[in-house]
Write a protein that holds these residues in place. Structure first.
Motif, mmCIF file in Angstrom:
data_model
loop_
_atom_site.group_PDB
_atom_site.id
_atom_site.type_symbol
_atom_site.label_atom_id
_atom_site.label_comp_id
_atom_site.label_asym_id
_atom_site.label_seq_id
_atom_site.Cartn_x
_atom_site.Cartn_y
_atom_site.Cartn_z
ATOM 1 N N ALA A 44 80.243 -43.725 37.185
ATOM 2 C CA ALA A 44 79.664 -44.659 38.151
ATOM 3 C C ALA A 44 80.482 -44.732 39.437
ATOM 4 C CB ALA A 44 79.549 -46.049 37.524
ATOM 5 N N VAL A 45 81.790 -44.846 39.311
ATOM 6 C CA VAL A 45 82.647 -44.936 40.503
ATOM 7 C C VAL A 45 82.587 -43.639 41.306
ATOM 8 C CG1 VAL A 45 85.023 -45.156 41.318
ATOM 9 C CG2 VAL A 45 84.174 -46.667 39.520
ATOM 10 N N SER A 46 82.610 -42.498 40.617
ATOM 11 C CA SER A 46 82.503 -41.208 41.309
ATOM 12 C C SER A 46 81.178 -41.120 42.052
ATOM 13 C CB SER A 46 82.620 -40.051 40.315
ATOM 14 O OG SER A 46 83.876 -40.043 39.682
ATOM 15 N N GLY A 47 80.097 -41.584 41.395
ATOM 16 C CA GLY A 47 78.784 -41.552 42.025
ATOM 17 C C GLY A 47 78.697 -42.450 43.238
ATOM 18 N N ILE A 48 79.298 -43.626 43.151
ATOM 19 C CA ILE A 48 79.285 -44.572 44.279
ATOM 20 C C ILE A 48 80.077 -44.010 45.460
ATOM 21 C CG2 ILE A 48 80.075 -46.844 45.049
ATOM 22 C CD1 ILE A 48 79.465 -47.832 42.155
ATOM 23 N N ILE A 49 81.246 -43.426 45.169
ATOM 24 C CA ILE A 49 82.084 -42.849 46.224
ATOM 25 C C ILE A 49 81.357 -41.711 46.940
ATOM 26 C CG2 ILE A 49 84.188 -41.519 46.675
ATOM 27 C CD1 ILE A 49 85.535 -43.104 44.433
ATOM 28 N N LEU A 50 80.628 -40.903 46.160
ATOM 29 C CA LEU A 50 79.986 -39.708 46.719
ATOM 30 C C LEU A 50 78.531 -39.928 47.120
ATOM 31 C CD1 LEU A 50 81.415 -37.107 44.163
ATOM 32 C CD2 LEU A 50 82.098 -37.375 46.547
ATOM 33 N N ALA A 51 78.045 -41.157 46.998
ATOM 34 C CA ALA A 51 76.626 -41.437 47.268
ATOM 35 C C ALA A 51 76.225 -41.109 48.700
ATOM 36 C CB ALA A 51 76.314 -42.898 46.956
ATOM 37 N N PHE A 52 77.136 -41.285 49.657
ATOM 38 C CA PHE A 52 76.785 -41.021 51.062
ATOM 39 C C PHE A 52 76.473 -39.540 51.289
ATOM 40 C CE2 PHE A 52 81.216 -39.894 51.049
ATOM 41 C CZ PHE A 52 81.391 -38.975 52.078
ATOM 42 N N LEU A 53 76.981 -38.667 50.388
ATOM 43 C CA LEU A 53 76.638 -37.248 50.431
ATOM 44 C C LEU A 53 75.548 -36.919 49.414
ATOM 45 C CD1 LEU A 53 80.224 -35.655 50.583
ATOM 46 C CD2 LEU A 53 78.577 -35.783 52.464
ATOM 47 N N THR A 224 89.679 -41.093 37.276
ATOM 48 C CA THR A 224 88.357 -41.080 37.910
ATOM 49 C C THR A 224 88.352 -40.280 39.202
ATOM 50 O OG1 THR A 224 87.816 -43.249 36.956
ATOM 51 C CG2 THR A 224 86.529 -42.540 38.866
ATOM 52 N N ILE A 225 89.338 -40.520 40.047
ATOM 53 C CA ILE A 225 89.346 -39.884 41.367
ATOM 54 C C ILE A 225 89.749 -38.411 41.288
ATOM 55 C CG2 ILE A 225 90.413 -39.894 43.654
ATOM 56 C CD1 ILE A 225 90.745 -42.960 43.300
ATOM 57 N N PHE A 226 90.858 -38.134 40.600
ATOM 58 C CA PHE A 226 91.367 -36.765 40.569
ATOM 59 C C PHE A 226 90.809 -35.961 39.389
ATOM 60 C CE2 PHE A 226 94.524 -39.105 43.016
ATOM 61 C CZ PHE A 226 94.679 -38.274 44.120
ATOM 62 N N GLY A 227 90.750 -36.578 38.204
ATOM 63 C CA GLY A 227 90.312 -35.859 37.016
ATOM 64 C C GLY A 227 88.811 -35.733 36.888
ATOM 65 N N THR A 228 88.060 -36.481 37.695
ATOM 66 C CA THR A 228 86.601 -36.445 37.589
ATOM 67 C C THR A 228 85.983 -35.907 38.877
ATOM 68 O OG1 THR A 228 86.712 -38.393 36.142
ATOM 69 C CG2 THR A 228 84.540 -37.760 36.970
ATOM 70 N N ALA A 229 85.985 -36.702 39.934
ATOM 71 C CA ALA A 229 85.276 -36.334 41.165
ATOM 72 C C ALA A 229 85.862 -35.084 41.826
ATOM 73 C CB ALA A 229 85.288 -37.506 42.133
ATOM 74 N N ILE A 230 87.160 -35.113 42.143
ATOM 75 C CA ILE A 230 87.777 -33.988 42.858
ATOM 76 C C ILE A 230 87.837 -32.733 41.983
ATOM 77 C CG2 ILE A 230 89.919 -33.150 43.912
ATOM 78 C CD1 ILE A 230 90.422 -35.989 44.916
ATOM 79 N N ALA A 231 88.193 -32.907 40.703
ATOM 80 C CA ALA A 231 88.289 -31.762 39.795
ATOM 81 C C ALA A 231 86.939 -31.072 39.610
ATOM 82 C CB ALA A 231 88.840 -32.203 38.438
ATOM 83 N N MET A 232 85.858 -31.856 39.489
ATOM 84 C CA MET A 232 84.538 -31.258 39.321
ATOM 85 C C MET A 232 84.106 -30.526 40.587
ATOM 86 S SD MET A 232 83.717 -31.664 36.212
ATOM 87 C CE MET A 232 82.122 -30.866 36.378
ATOM 88 N N LEU A 233 84.484 -31.033 41.745
ATOM 89 C CA LEU A 233 84.180 -30.351 42.996
ATOM 90 C C LEU A 233 84.837 -28.967 43.018
ATOM 91 C CD1 LEU A 233 83.207 -30.237 45.970
ATOM 92 C CD2 LEU A 233 85.304 -31.428 46.604
ATOM 93 N N LEU A 234 86.105 -28.906 42.633
ATOM 94 C CA LEU A 234 86.823 -27.631 42.599
ATOM 95 C C LEU A 234 86.259 -26.700 41.530
ATOM 96 C CD1 LEU A 234 90.523 -28.876 42.989
ATOM 97 C CD2 LEU A 234 88.985 -28.000 44.763
ATOM 98 N N TYR A 235 85.856 -27.278 40.391
ATOM 99 C CA TYR A 235 85.306 -26.477 39.289
ATOM 100 C C TYR A 235 83.978 -25.854 39.686
ATOM 101 C CZ TYR A 235 83.731 -25.329 34.544
ATOM 102 O OH TYR A 235 83.284 -24.679 33.428
ATOM 103 N N TYR A 236 83.108 -26.625 40.330
ATOM 104 C CA TYR A 236 81.819 -26.095 40.761
ATOM 105 C C TYR A 236 82.002 -24.995 41.812
ATOM 106 C CZ TYR A 236 79.308 -29.789 38.287
ATOM 107 O OH TYR A 236 78.786 -30.609 37.327
#
Length: 299
Positions: A44-53, A224-236
């Protein structure tokens, strides 16, 4: 610095360090949060942070693309976030990290059965050896000291299979999206059901900031910030620039990081960890791609 993030081995190393540390962070967070709270907050937090994109990216997607984005998100960004903390109620962070290294083997198997990607005999042998290693870990380590713990260990295996399906869907069904749009879209999409789950956990009504919860919240924020949102961006980005099998080769280093953290935290480390982990790594080595499969790199 930008050139570094285009280097596939640099990305693999960063992901291994980040995700390898996530198991100990989950363990520390479980002290004050339930598994469902952890999973829901991460998404949820990752989605809220990235919602503007994510919102603009979703709006311009064709319905078919959005469907596959949702499928990829379910397997890679939603279900594993709950499976790992549920499992780690009974499974050590070290064992969780070793079992998670099965991802490349699942990529091989699912790639053949669901996407028609053929494998060499050596790769099939690698998959068999890898699963023997996982079986020895589950049956002879502490995961089998109580009947219930076996099923918790199997949740880690299920999460590994989920990550593998995620990688294949991204490469085979939605190769045209940028890694930023893809990451933002999947987290934005799955933030809604995560917020619903979070509401039903009762966290909004019963939340109380204690010293214990304050410390756990720090671990959860980093996770949440590093292990989820940023890490998934790099993984994709890694998946889109290489292949699912190569991207999942992060599994070579991930268990090493997880075990080091576990030992430093006082977790038991047995002979079966060494044997099972070695067999899994041998299996991954055998299924590695010496040459790029043309089918996987078509754009």
């Amino acid at each position: 610095m930008i050139k570094l993030f285009k280097n596939r081995w640099f990305l693999v190393t960063i992901l291994a360090l980040t995700w390898g540390s996530s198991f100990i962070l989950i363990k520390k967070t479980l002290v004050a949060f339930s598994p469902y709270e952890i999973g829901a907050i991460r998404v949820a937090v990752s989605g809220i942070i990235l919602a503007f994109l994510g919102v603009p990216a979703i709006r311009k997607m064709p319905l078919k693309t959005l469907f596959w984005v949702a499928v990829a998100g379910f397997f890679g960004n939603f279900s594993p976030m709950f499976l790992f903390p549920i499992a780690q109620q009974k499974v050590s962070s070290s064992l969780a990290g070793i079992l998670d290294s099965l991802v490349p083997i699942f990529v091989l198997i699912f790639g053949f059965f669901f996407f028609g990607i053929r494998s060499k005999l050596s790769q099939v042998l690698g998959a068999i050896i890898g699963f023997i290693g996982a079986a020895s870990l589950i049956f002879f380590s502490e995961a089998n000291t109580e009947g219930s713990q076996f099923w918790y260990a199997m949740l880690i295996v299920l999460a590994g299979g989920s990550y593998a399906m995620n990688a294949l869907v991204i490469k085979e069904k939605i190769p045209g999206l940028t890694s930023i749009d893809l990451t933002a879209a999947v987290f934005t999409f799955w933030a809604v059901p995560s917020l619903v789950i979070l509401y039903f956990t009762g966290i909004f009504e019963n939340f109380e900031m204690t010293p214990e919860r304050s410390e756990a919240l720090g671990y959860l924020s980093f996770l949440t910030i590093f292990g989820t949102a940023i890490a998934m961006l790099l993984y994709y980005k890694l998946i889109q620039n290489t292949t699912p099998v190569f991207a999942s080769s992060v599994s070579y280093l991930l268990p090493v990081v997880a075990v080091i953290w576990g030992v430093l935290d006082g977790e038991k480390f047995s002979f079966w960890y060494i044997l099972g982990g070695l067999l899994i790594l041998i299996g991954i080595y055998l299924i590695r791609e010496k040459k790029v499969n043309p089918k996987l790199v078509q754009r």
